[in-house]
Design a protein around this motif. Structure first.
Motif, PDB file in Angstrom:
ATOM      1  N   GLU A 166       0.858  -1.182   0.000  1.00 30.68           N
ATOM      2  CA  GLU A 166       0.000   0.000   0.000  1.00 30.68           C
ATOM      3  C   GLU A 166       0.893   1.230   0.000  1.00 30.68           C
ATOM      4  O   GLU A 166       1.999   1.218   0.557  1.00 30.68           O
ATOM      5  CB  GLU A 166      -0.917   0.017   1.223  1.00 30.68           C
ATOM      6  CG  GLU A 166      -1.933  -1.109   1.242  1.00 30.68           C
ATOM      7  CD  GLU A 166      -2.837  -1.049   2.463  1.00 30.68           C
ATOM      8  OE1 GLU A 166      -2.851   0.014   3.130  1.00 30.68           O
ATOM      9  OE2 GLU A 166      -3.507  -2.050   2.750  1.00 30.68           O
ATOM     10  N   ALA A 167       0.416   2.292  -0.603  1.00 34.41           N
ATOM     11  CA  ALA A 167       1.234   3.501  -0.779  1.00 34.41           C
ATOM     12  C   ALA A 167       1.749   4.059   0.543  1.00 34.41           C
ATOM     13  O   ALA A 167       2.829   4.657   0.596  1.00 34.41           O
ATOM     14  CB  ALA A 167       0.422   4.564  -1.514  1.00 34.41           C
ATOM     15  N   GLN A 168       1.016   3.857   1.623  1.00 33.27           N
ATOM     16  CA  GLN A 168       1.430   4.384   2.921  1.00 33.27           C
ATOM     17  C   GLN A 168       2.746   3.784   3.410  1.00 33.27           C
ATOM     18  O   GLN A 168       3.415   4.340   4.280  1.00 33.27           O
ATOM     19  CB  GLN A 168       0.344   4.127   3.961  1.00 33.27           C
ATOM     20  CG  GLN A 168       0.197   2.659   4.337  1.00 33.27           C
ATOM     21  CD  GLN A 168      -1.023   2.378   5.173  1.00 33.27           C
ATOM     22  OE1 GLN A 168      -2.154   2.495   4.704  1.00 33.27           O
ATOM     23  NE2 GLN A 168      -0.815   1.998   6.417  1.00 33.27           N
ATOM     24  N   PHE A 169       3.128   2.622   2.832  1.00 34.18           N
ATOM     25  CA  PHE A 169       4.337   1.937   3.275  1.00 34.18           C
ATOM     26  C   PHE A 169       5.554   2.250   2.394  1.00 34.18           C
ATOM     27  O   PHE A 169       6.654   1.742   2.642  1.00 34.18           O
ATOM     28  CB  PHE A 169       4.117   0.423   3.287  1.00 34.18           C
ATOM     29  CG  PHE A 169       3.077  -0.037   4.263  1.00 34.18           C
ATOM     30  CD1 PHE A 169       3.138   0.329   5.589  1.00 34.18           C
ATOM     31  CD2 PHE A 169       2.019  -0.837   3.838  1.00 34.18           C
ATOM     32  CE1 PHE A 169       2.177  -0.102   6.502  1.00 34.18           C
ATOM     33  CE2 PHE A 169       1.047  -1.274   4.737  1.00 34.18           C
ATOM     34  CZ  PHE A 169       1.120  -0.898   6.074  1.00 34.18           C
ATOM     35  N   ARG A 170       5.385   3.072   1.376  1.00 35.09           N
ATOM     36  CA  ARG A 170       6.443   3.305   0.395  1.00 35.09           C
ATOM     37  C   ARG A 170       7.742   3.785   1.043  1.00 35.09           C
ATOM     38  O   ARG A 170       8.816   3.236   0.794  1.00 35.09           O
ATOM     39  CB  ARG A 170       5.962   4.331  -0.642  1.00 35.09           C
ATOM     40  CG  ARG A 170       6.921   4.529  -1.810  1.00 35.09           C
ATOM     41  CD  ARG A 170       6.385   5.593  -2.768  1.00 35.09           C
ATOM     42  NE  ARG A 170       5.031   5.281  -3.198  1.00 35.09           N
ATOM     43  CZ  ARG A 170       4.747   4.487  -4.230  1.00 35.09           C
ATOM     44  NH1 ARG A 170       5.725   3.927  -4.914  1.00 35.09           N
ATOM     45  NH2 ARG A 170       3.490   4.261  -4.558  1.00 35.09           N
TER      46      ARG A 170
END
Length: 289
Positions: A166-170
């Motif tokens: 998920e983008a939050q973990f990038r």
């Protein structure tokens, strides 16, 4: 992060004279050259075509070729990170080996690099390439063990802590990769993150697995995360390549019916980087370590 598209701008006089004498040229590898890659394909490598298609399109790569009358004789590319470069997929056509072409194309790739901006140059050496790279000043840093599964995989339960990207973990993935690899590979890594699987505890990313990138890497700052991601990886993969320093992962491989069939040498030229080979549970590729 920035893009690099350095291209061949000529070679040293001695090589120019050599190439002119035998009517060869060094130039940028083009999309139209992809159809000739099967003739150069090493039998124990992954398919060269998707790799060079990526090299052509990436702002972080500069693929080149040696050709004669439109026929490929040797190929290779640079892959640029923030302050380091990997030399990748250096291959000489079987009919043109022992002519010094491997040395010439390697020297041209090195010549393209601004050594002040990129003080560290790395590559993974096969048995064919090792003597050439050694003569050019590369030193051995460590070795990768190459494993293949010889029997059925024992049953494993996949951890519920493994979740899709998920983008939050990038940012967390970038940080883990940089800490372990010793390089800033975010520019290239970003092209593949959407297909990655992450090991997450309390919203903290401890490792990642990317099925469709290179050798399907597993990178983990936590040993348990690394082993659990290996279990997932082996549902679809029957080969593994990792640094010999990761004794925990190697023990896991042996317990799961894998056997080592060869090794390769990670080599460097210039500044040696600090990295964490014991946290690589499967490398990205011979092009990136």
């Amino acid at each position: 992060m920035f893009g690099i598209r350095g291209r061949a701008e000529g070679i040293g006089n001695i090589f120019r004279q050599f190439l002119n004498k035998i009517q060869m040229t060094i130039s940028t590898f083009q999309e139209a050259d992809l159809v000739q890659l099967p003739a150069l394909q090493p039998p124990d490598w992954g398919d060269l075509i998707p790799r060079f298609r990526f090299f052509i399109r990436s702002d972080f790569c500069s693929p080149i070729k040696i050709s004669e009358n439109g026929q490929l004789m040797a190929i290779g590319t640079n892959m640029y990170h923030t302050n380091s470069v990997w030399l990748a997929c250096i291959v000489v056509h079987p009919a043109h080996r022992n002519k010094g072409l491997g040395k010439i194309i390697t020297q041209e790739l090195i010549k393209q690099i601004d050594r002040r901006r990129f003080p560290s140059i790395y590559l993974d050496a096969t048995e064919f390439g090792y003597p050439v790279y050694r003569k050019l000043g590369f030193e051995i840093e460590n070795c990768y063990s190459h494993f293949t599964r010889e029997d059925a995989l024992p049953p494993h339960t996949i951890s519920p802590q493994i979740v899709p990207f998920e983008a939050q973990f990038r940012t967390q993935v970038y940080k883990i990769d940089s800490e372990i690899s010793g390089e800033n590979r975010a520019g290239i890594l970003d092209d593949f993150l959407n297909s990655s699987m992450l090991y997450v505890t309390d919203d903290i990313v401890l490792g990642y697995y990317i099925p469709n990138w290179g050798d399907a890497p597993v990178i983990a700052i936590d040993d348990q995360a690394g082993i659990e991601l290996m279990k997932l990886r082996f549902q679809t993969q029957d080969k593994a390549i990792l640094p010999q320093e990761n004794s925990l992962a190697i023990q896991f491989l042996i317990q799961n019916n894998f056997a080592e069939y060869r090794f390769s040498r990670r080599m460097f030229l210039g500044l040696k980087k600090e990295w964490m080979p014991e946290k690589i549970f499967n490398r990205v590729s011979g092009s990136l370590g």
